[in-house]
Design a protein around this motif. Structure first.
Motif, mmCIF file in Angstrom:
data_model
loop_
_atom_site.group_PDB
_atom_site.id
_atom_site.type_symbol
_atom_site.label_atom_id
_atom_site.label_comp_id
_atom_site.label_asym_id
_atom_site.label_seq_id
_atom_site.Cartn_x
_atom_site.Cartn_y
_atom_site.Cartn_z
ATOM 1 N N LEU A 297 0.824 -1.208 0.000
ATOM 2 C CA LEU A 297 0.000 0.000 0.000
ATOM 3 C C LEU A 297 0.862 1.264 0.000
ATOM 4 O O LEU A 297 1.609 1.508 0.951
ATOM 5 N N ASP A 298 0.721 2.062 -1.054
ATOM 6 C CA ASP A 298 1.333 3.388 -1.050
ATOM 7 C C ASP A 298 0.508 4.278 -0.119
ATOM 8 O O ASP A 298 -0.700 4.076 0.048
ATOM 9 N N ILE A 299 1.151 5.250 0.495
ATOM 10 C CA ILE A 299 0.416 6.139 1.416
ATOM 11 C C ILE A 299 -0.376 7.189 0.655
ATOM 12 O O ILE A 299 -1.587 7.341 0.830
ATOM 13 N N ASN A 300 0.281 7.933 -0.204
ATOM 14 C CA ASN A 300 -0.317 9.118 -0.820
ATOM 15 C C ASN A 300 -1.078 8.748 -2.088
ATOM 16 O O ASN A 300 -0.579 8.888 -3.199
ATOM 17 N N THR A 301 -2.323 8.248 -1.924
ATOM 18 C CA THR A 301 -3.133 7.804 -3.057
ATOM 19 C C THR A 301 -4.491 8.507 -3.063
ATOM 20 O O THR A 301 -4.970 8.953 -2.020
ATOM 21 N N LYS B 148 -11.785 -6.446 10.576
ATOM 22 C CA LYS B 148 -10.941 -7.443 11.249
ATOM 23 C C LYS B 148 -10.127 -8.258 10.231
ATOM 24 O O LYS B 148 -9.947 -9.466 10.364
ATOM 25 N N ASN B 149 -9.677 -7.560 9.195
ATOM 26 C CA ASN B 149 -8.901 -8.176 8.121
ATOM 27 C C ASN B 149 -7.418 -8.093 8.486
ATOM 28 O O ASN B 149 -6.859 -7.010 8.629
ATOM 29 N N ASN B 150 -6.772 -9.247 8.629
ATOM 30 C CA ASN B 150 -5.376 -9.292 9.058
ATOM 31 C C ASN B 150 -4.402 -9.602 7.922
ATOM 32 O O ASN B 150 -3.320 -10.146 8.168
ATOM 33 N N THR B 151 -4.796 -9.298 6.689
ATOM 34 C CA THR B 151 -3.895 -9.514 5.561
ATOM 35 C C THR B 151 -2.548 -8.834 5.823
ATOM 36 O O THR B 151 -2.507 -7.633 6.121
ATOM 37 N N PRO B 152 -1.434 -9.557 5.758
ATOM 38 C CA PRO B 152 -0.129 -8.923 5.946
ATOM 39 C C PRO B 152 0.049 -7.754 4.979
ATOM 40 O O PRO B 152 -0.320 -7.851 3.803
ATOM 41 N N ALA B 153 0.584 -6.645 5.473
ATOM 42 C CA ALA B 153 0.661 -5.430 4.661
ATOM 43 C C ALA B 153 2.020 -4.757 4.801
ATOM 44 O O ALA B 153 2.607 -4.725 5.884
ATOM 45 N N ILE B 154 2.478 -4.221 3.676
ATOM 46 C CA ILE B 154 3.698 -3.418 3.633
ATOM 47 C C ILE B 154 3.329 -2.043 3.093
ATOM 48 O O ILE B 154 2.673 -1.930 2.059
ATOM 49 N N ILE B 155 3.716 -1.012 3.809
ATOM 50 C CA ILE B 155 3.505 0.360 3.340
ATOM 51 C C ILE B 155 4.685 0.764 2.459
ATOM 52 O O ILE B 155 5.845 0.565 2.817
ATOM 53 N N LEU B 156 4.369 1.346 1.282
ATOM 54 C CA LEU B 156 5.371 1.897 0.380
ATOM 55 C C LEU B 156 5.211 3.413 0.413
ATOM 56 O O LEU B 156 4.118 3.909 0.161
ATOM 57 N N THR B 157 6.268 4.138 0.698
ATOM 58 C CA THR B 157 6.068 5.586 0.824
ATOM 59 C C THR B 157 7.322 6.394 0.526
ATOM 60 O O THR B 157 8.445 5.935 0.741
ATOM 61 N N ALA B 158 7.084 7.588 0.009
ATOM 62 C CA ALA B 158 8.180 8.541 -0.195
ATOM 63 C C ALA B 158 8.426 9.370 1.058
ATOM 64 O O ALA B 158 9.411 10.094 1.136
ATOM 65 N N TYR B 159 7.511 9.271 2.036
ATOM 66 C CA TYR B 159 7.696 9.999 3.292
ATOM 67 C C TYR B 159 8.809 9.354 4.111
ATOM 68 O O TYR B 159 8.867 8.135 4.247
ATOM 69 N N HIS B 160 9.663 10.186 4.698
ATOM 70 C CA HIS B 160 10.761 9.675 5.502
ATOM 71 C C HIS B 160 10.670 10.156 6.954
ATOM 72 O O HIS B 160 11.604 9.971 7.717
ATOM 73 N N SER C 233 1.613 4.564 10.483
ATOM 74 C CA SER C 233 1.480 3.298 9.754
ATOM 75 C C SER C 233 1.440 2.116 10.705
ATOM 76 O O SER C 233 0.571 1.229 10.601
ATOM 77 N N PHE C 234 2.362 2.078 11.665
ATOM 78 C CA PHE C 234 2.407 0.952 12.592
ATOM 79 C C PHE C 234 1.238 0.974 13.562
ATOM 80 O O PHE C 234 0.735 -0.089 13.959
#
Length: 219
Positions: A50-54, A71-83, A91-92
């Motif tokens: 998932l990108d943040i800025n969409t 209650k969806n626990n699909t593993p997720a990775i955030i993709l972002t240009a924010y540092h 996100s966490f």
């Protein structure tokens, strides 16, 4: 393995989709957060990127909604240009499992996906059936024949995997170079021919046809 990708940048979404599909993943691409949310509600995915800025909804809003309301626990990775720490913390707090900052190497993304697969015991059937009697396992660089199993070099593995994911299409040496080798390690055409000769000796000469003056075709 089913992967949902939320990324509205056309160039990056195409790059990531092609890369993940080349890895053997079944990719559903979403260009806005609402579309991603609806797909995550209606279908089961093994992983969400998932990108943040969409548009419409941010990736974080999508994640928070599926975690809290569905209650969806699909593993997720955030993709972002924010540092910044603010977006990392948000996100966490929303339930993300990993966080990767742009720009990133595709190899880094691969390793983070593999880590989540191990963490959540996500099965990955990466075996590719080349023929009724020959199978290929890219992760272990092994080709299984009726009478034995053969280990191949990493670049032979990469070439064969590229052929398998682009079956029945003529592929030039230039295309192989662009998609398999880094610029600083470009081999000669002779080196590519040696790799392909080795593969032909294992899987059969009829599987990789030379199209004279153009390239190769895997059937």
């Amino acid at each position: 393995m089913k992967v949902l990708l939320l990324e509205d940048d056309n160039a990056l979404s195409d790059l990531l989709s092609d890369h993940l599909e080349d890895k053997g993943y079944d990719v559903t691409l979403c260009l806005n957060g609402q579309e991603a949310l609806e797909n995550l509600i209606d279908e089961k995915f093994d992983l969400a990127l998932l990108d943040i800025n969409t548009p419409i909804m941010t990736g974080i809003e999508v994640l928070k909604t599926i975690r809290e309301e569905y209650k969806n626990n699909t593993p997720a990775i955030i993709l972002t240009a924010y540092h910044d720490i603010k977006h990392l913390k948000e996100s966490f707090e929303s339930g993300v499992d990993d966080y990767i900052k742009k720009p990133f190497d595709l190899e880094e993304l691969d390793q983070r996906i593999l880590r989540l697969c191990r963490q959540f015991s996500i099965e990955q059937d990466n075996k590719i059936q080349i023929s009724s009697s020959i199978s290929f396992e890219p992760e272990t660089c092994k080709i299984t024949l009726p009478e034995k199993t053969i280990s191949i070099a990493q670049k032979e593995r990469d070439i064969l995997k590229y052929f398998c994911t682009h079956k029945n299409r003529v592929i030039s040496s230039a295309e192989l170079l662009q998609n398999i080798w880094a610029y600083e390690e470009m081999p000669t055409d002779a080196t590519i021919r040696v790799y392909i000769k080795n593969l032909r000796e294992i899987i059969g000469k009829d599987k990789i046809t030379t199209i004279r003056g153009i390239g190769y075709k895997f059937e």
